[in-house]
Design an enzyme around this catalytic site. Structure first.
Site, short mmCIF file in Angstrom:
data_model
loop_
_atom_site.label_atom_id
_atom_site.label_comp_id
_atom_site.label_asym_id
_atom_site.label_seq_id
_atom_site.Cartn_x
_atom_site.Cartn_y
_atom_site.Cartn_z
CD GLN A 238 -2.82 0.86 2.56
OE1 GLN A 238 -3.18 -0.26 2.91
NE2 GLN A 238 -3.23 1.95 3.18
CG ASN B 29 -1.08 4.92 2.96
OD1 ASN B 29 -2.14 4.62 2.46
ND2 ASN B 29 -0.40 4.08 3.73
NE ARG C 206 -1.52 14.25 9.12
CZ ARG C 206 -2.83 14.31 8.91
NH1 ARG C 206 -3.63 13.39 9.41
NH2 ARG C 206 -3.35 15.29 8.19
CG HIS D 39 -1.04 6.80 14.29
ND1 HIS D 39 -1.22 7.63 13.23
CD2 HIS D 39 -1.68 7.37 15.33
CE1 HIS D 39 -1.94 8.68 13.61
NE2 HIS D 39 -2.22 8.54 14.89
CE LYS E 39 2.82 3.13 9.45
NZ LYS E 39 2.26 4.13 10.37
CG HIS F 90 5.75 6.60 11.69
ND1 HIS F 90 4.81 7.26 10.92
CD2 HIS F 90 6.95 7.12 11.36
CE1 HIS F 90 5.43 8.13 10.14
NE2 HIS F 90 6.72 8.06 10.39
CE1 TYR G 163 1.44 5.27 5.95
CE2 TYR G 163 1.39 7.61 5.43
CZ TYR G 163 0.79 6.49 5.97
OH TYR G 163 -0.46 6.58 6.53
CD GLU H 137 -4.74 4.05 13.39
OE1 GLU H 137 -3.85 4.77 12.95
OE2 GLU H 137 -5.95 4.22 13.12
CE LYS I 193 -5.85 8.06 14.16
NZ LYS I 193 -5.94 7.03 13.16
#
Length: 180
Positions: free
Chosen positions: A46, A48, A58, A61, A70, A117, A130, A141, A166
């Site tokens: 994936q 992003n 951010r 996570h 990542k 991260h 990423y 998560e 969050k």
């Protein structure tokens, strides 16, 4: 490409070869063979891309199941990027490494599975890209508190960061679900 160590042995900076002239530049950001030669032989599933304004933080996570490795980079702007070791069996559990990533320095950071991260945007805006080794699984998560004193990240902040809902309620490290 060049592999540069950080304060955490499993987290490292990747410095690509950049070919530039008066027209601009060219660089290879992913080549499986080249990265395997550096010690990173993984499959990414994936990609992003996020854009954030200055002062946005951010993270921190991670996915407790289906953990993601990542490979992160910034294409415009600048961020302070952080990885925290969440592997309880690691001698580095709870320690962090932080690096500046920018469109100008064109560096990347490898954050392996087992790490939380996060990043703070320090320029007026930043585009953050990423690749991940596992798909996003929101049910797995988790978020560690960005300002946990037991971790002690020295974020380059003058004011309170802009946080998501969050991220405002991140779990302290001592209570967080972690990896074996």
């Amino acid at each position: 490409m060049k592999r540069i160590p950080t304060d955490l042995p499993d987290v490292w900076i990747v410095e690509p070869k950049v070919f530039g002239d008066a027209r601009g530049f060219f660089m290879e950001t992913w080549n499986r063979r080249t990265f395997a030669d550096l010690g990173l032989d993984v499959e990414f599933v994936q990609d992003n891309h996020s854009r954030s304004r200055q002062g946005v933080l951010r993270g921190l996570h991670y996915q407790i199941h289906e953990p993601q490795g990542k490979l992160v980079r910034v294409t415009s702007g600048e961020v302070f990027d952080v990885a925290v070791d969440l592997r309880r069996s690691s001698p580095h559990f709870g320690r962090w490494a932080g690096v500046t990533l920018s469109g100008e320095n064109q560096r990347m950071l490898w954050v392996p599975p087992g790490f939380a991260h996060g990043f703070l945007v320090v320029s007026p805006a930043a585009d953050f890209l990423y690749k991940t080794t596992a798909y996003y699984a929101p049910e797995h998560e988790r978020c560690v508190a960005w300002n946990d004193p037991d971790i002690g990240i020295r974020w380059p902040l003058d004011d309170e960061p802009a946080l998501s809902a969050k991220d405002r309620i991140g779990t302290p490290l001592r209570l967080a679900e972690a990896y074996a």
